[in-house]
Design an enzyme around this catalytic site. Sequence first.
Site, short mmCIF file in Angstrom:
data_model
loop_
_atom_site.label_atom_id
_atom_site.label_comp_id
_atom_site.label_asym_id
_atom_site.label_seq_id
_atom_site.Cartn_x
_atom_site.Cartn_y
_atom_site.Cartn_z
N LYS A 11 0.82 -1.22 0.00
CA LYS A 11 0.00 0.00 0.00
C LYS A 11 0.85 1.28 0.00
O LYS A 11 2.05 1.23 0.28
CB LYS A 11 -0.94 -0.03 1.22
CG LYS A 11 -1.96 -1.18 1.18
CD LYS A 11 -2.92 -1.08 2.36
CE LYS A 11 -3.96 -2.19 2.30
NZ LYS A 11 -4.95 -2.07 3.41
N TYR A 51 -12.33 -2.24 -3.71
CA TYR A 51 -12.81 -2.39 -2.33
C TYR A 51 -14.33 -2.27 -2.23
O TYR A 51 -14.86 -1.97 -1.15
CB TYR A 51 -12.14 -1.35 -1.43
CG TYR A 51 -10.78 -1.77 -0.89
CD1 TYR A 51 -10.65 -2.88 -0.05
CD2 TYR A 51 -9.63 -1.06 -1.20
CE1 TYR A 51 -9.42 -3.26 0.45
CE2 TYR A 51 -8.38 -1.43 -0.69
CZ TYR A 51 -8.30 -2.54 0.15
OH TYR A 51 -7.08 -2.92 0.66
N ASN A 114 -2.08 0.40 6.75
CA ASN A 114 -1.52 -0.83 7.31
C ASN A 114 -0.66 -1.63 6.32
O ASN A 114 -0.55 -2.85 6.42
CB ASN A 114 -2.61 -1.67 7.97
CG ASN A 114 -3.68 -2.10 6.97
OD1 ASN A 114 -3.58 -1.84 5.79
ND2 ASN A 114 -4.70 -2.78 7.47
N HIS A 117 -2.24 -5.37 1.59
CA HIS A 117 -3.52 -6.05 1.40
C HIS A 117 -3.23 -7.48 1.03
O HIS A 117 -2.27 -7.75 0.31
CB HIS A 117 -4.32 -5.40 0.25
CG HIS A 117 -5.46 -6.29 -0.22
ND1 HIS A 117 -6.69 -6.30 0.41
CD2 HIS A 117 -5.53 -7.25 -1.19
CE1 HIS A 117 -7.46 -7.20 -0.18
NE2 HIS A 117 -6.79 -7.79 -1.16
N GLU A 128 -9.54 -11.16 -7.42
CA GLU A 128 -8.63 -10.02 -7.25
C GLU A 128 -7.43 -10.10 -8.19
O GLU A 128 -6.95 -9.09 -8.69
CB GLU A 128 -8.19 -9.93 -5.78
CG GLU A 128 -9.35 -9.57 -4.86
CD GLU A 128 -8.96 -9.48 -3.39
OE1 GLU A 128 -7.78 -9.72 -3.04
OE2 GLU A 128 -9.84 -9.14 -2.58
#
Length: 140
Positions: A11, A51, A114, A117, A128
């Site tokens: 991320k 998302y 965080n 993913h 995905e």
Amino acid sequence: MATERTLSIIKPDATRRNLTGKINAKFEEAGLRIIAQKRIHLSQAQAGKFYEVHAARPFYGELCEFMASEPVVVQVLEGEGAVAKNREVMGATNPAEAAEGTIRKEFALSIGENSVHGSDSAENAAIEIAFFFSGLELVG
Ligand code: DAT
Ligand code: MG
């Protein structure tokens, strides 16, 4: 356990801090092979689509804005039980609850920022992976 593939994203908080190599080392040390990888800058619309499952959650807007804020590295990891193994290496969503030695414990800034993913099931992994990669880009 069968060989599986899972979708991973490094991320913006992690790409910004030049942590891609350190995070990839964690995957490789756990026996996960990086069989596809590219750096992309998502639009907010693309992040929103990825998302979509979280669209009703209060943090959805913030999440999409964050994921589109700077480039990400999307990758496909392959290995024995790759989906669960990757989740183990990532650690809990909230870094305050993540186990020692996990990516989120070591690198995550907050529950939102965080660092990584990872797909949460083999079924979602297939969806995905197809969101970001064509079959030709997966070099197992
Ligand atoms: P995970 O990424 O561990 O699969 P998730 O699917 O529940 O977690 O949520 C997706 C992302 O949304 C998560 O990585 C960070 C963000 N998020 C989740 N819960 C949050 C919260 N309470 N506040 C802010 N962001 C949150
Ligand atoms: Mg999730």
